[in-house]
Design an enzyme around this catalytic site. Structure first.
Site, PDB file in Angstrom:
ATOM      1  N   PRO A 213       0.826  -1.208   0.000  1.00 22.05           N
ATOM      2  CG  PRO A 213      -0.796  -1.573   1.622  1.00 22.05           C
ATOM      3  CD  PRO A 213       0.521  -2.089   1.138  1.00 22.05           C
ATOM      4  CD  GLU A 214       2.124   3.731  -4.507  1.00 20.12           C
ATOM      5  OE1 GLU A 214       2.441   4.930  -4.526  1.00 20.12           O
ATOM      6  OE2 GLU A 214       2.219   2.989  -5.501  1.00 20.12           O
TER       7      GLU A 214
ATOM      8  NE  ARG B 211       8.456  -2.683  -5.559  1.00 24.16           N
ATOM      9  CZ  ARG B 211       7.769  -1.866  -4.744  1.00 24.16           C
ATOM     10  NH1 ARG B 211       8.371  -1.276  -3.720  1.00 24.16           N
ATOM     11  NH2 ARG B 211       6.485  -1.646  -4.945  1.00 24.16           N
TER      12      ARG B 211
END
Length: 269
Positions: A2-3, A258
Site C-alpha cells: 500500500p502507498e 521493483r
C-alpha cells in the site's frame, strides 16, 4: 505494498470510528497479546500516518505502530464483531465498529521517543501539513542516483510507492534514469504540487487515478482499465500497451528489485 494515501485514509477512518473513546484491543492470533493488554480499554487519542506508517496514540499507555508491508490489511465492519477468521494480529472494537489487522510487517507498541526515531528516518510526506518539500529536494539535488530510485526511497520522500513513482515521472515527461542532481528546482516544485494533489484524491477515493480528464475512457472512447489495483493510469502495469498520449508501446524493466514503467517518447532520455 500500500502507498501512503492508503495509510492516511486508514488514519482518517480510525480517527472517525475510534478516537476520543475507549477501545477494546486484543490479539486473537496471540503475537501482539502482551502489547494489546496494555492499551486494551484505553482511550485512543489520535491516529495519524507518516508515509507508509500508521500510529495509534493511546497517550501514556503507548503508541501502536503499524507498517502493513506487502500483505498487511485492515478489515472493518459495524458492530457486533464477527468471530476472528485467519491470523488476526490485532482487533480493535469501538462503540460502533470493529476492525481486524492481518499480516502486517510491523505491529508493535512503542514510546514517543521510539516513534520519533522512526519518523526521523522518513522524508517529507506529501499528505502531511508539516511536510517540508525542500528537505527532499536537498537530498535529490545532491544525488547521482536516478530520480526513479530516489522517489521510492522513503528516507527521501515518504509515502510514494511504485504506482505514484511511475505516474508522476510520466506526467512531467521525465526519464526515469535522470540523475537527481539534474532535476530543476522548478520541476521539483511542480512534481511536489502534483503529488500532493494526486495523493489527496487517492486518500479520498481509496484508489490511484492519475489520468487527466482529456485522456479518460469516457472522453477518448477507449476501454476502461481492468486491473485489481483499480484506477486509471498512464504507464503503471501497461507494458507493451500503447501510451495514452502518443501511442508508443510502454516499456518495463526492473530497478532495485521493483518494476518500472515508462514511455520512451513522452519521457525521452
Amino acid at each position: 505494498m500500500p502507498e501512503g494515501h492508503t495509510l492516511h485514509r486508514l488514519a482518517r477512518l480510525h480517527r472517525r470510528r475510534y478516537a476520543g473513546r475507549p477501545v477494546a484491543v486484543s490479539s486473537p492470533q496471540g503475537r501482539f497479546a502482551a502489547e494489546a493488554s496494555t492499551v486494551d480499554g484505553q482511550v485512543l487519542r489520535s491516529a495519524e500516518a507518516h508515509g507508509k506508517h500508521l500510529f495509534h496514540d493511546y497517550g501514556p499507555h503507548g503508541i501502536v505502530h503499524v507498517h502493513l508491508g506487502l500483505y498487511g490489511t485492515f478489515g472493518e465492519a459495524a458492530l457486533p464483531p464477527a468471530e476472528p477468521v485467519g491470523q488476526v494480529r490485532m482487533r480493535m472494537v469501538g462503540s460502533t465498529h470493529w476492525t481486524d489487522l492481518r499480516g502486517p510487517n510491523r505491529c508493535e507498541l512503542l514510546g514517543p521517543e521510539q516513534v520519533d526515531v522512526i519518523r526521523s528516518r522518513l522524508g517529507p510526506d506529501p499528505l502531511r501539513r508539516d511536510a517540508k518539500p525542500e528537505a527532499a529536494f536537498e537530498r535529490i539535488s545532491r544525488s547521482r542516483t536516478s530520480l526513479a530510485a530516489l522517489l521510492m526511497d522513503q528516507s527521501v520522500l515518504a509515502g510514494v510507492g511504485n504506482v505514484y513513482r511511475a505516474e508522476i515521472l510520466f506526467r512531467h515527461g521525465i526519464a526515469p534514469d535522470l540523475p537527481g542532481r539534474r532535476l530543476d528546482p522548478l520541476q521539483w516544485k511542480e512534481i511536489w504540487a502534483d503529488l500532493v494533489a494526486l495523493m489527496r484524491i487517492g486518500a479520498r477515493s481509496g484508489r490511484i487515478d492519475t489520468v487527466d480528464h482529456a485522456d479518460l475512457p469516457e472522453v477518448t472512447g477507449r476501454a476502461p482499465r481492468e486491473d485489481r489495483h483499480g484506477g486509471e493510469v498512464y504507464v503503471y502495469r501497461r507494458t507493451g500497451q500503447p501510451c495514452l498520449r502518443c501511442g508508443t508501446a510502454v516499456l518495463h524493466r526492473e530497478l532495485a528489485g521493483r518494476n518500472l514503467y515508462w514511455c520512451p517518447v513522452c519521457q525521452p532520455s
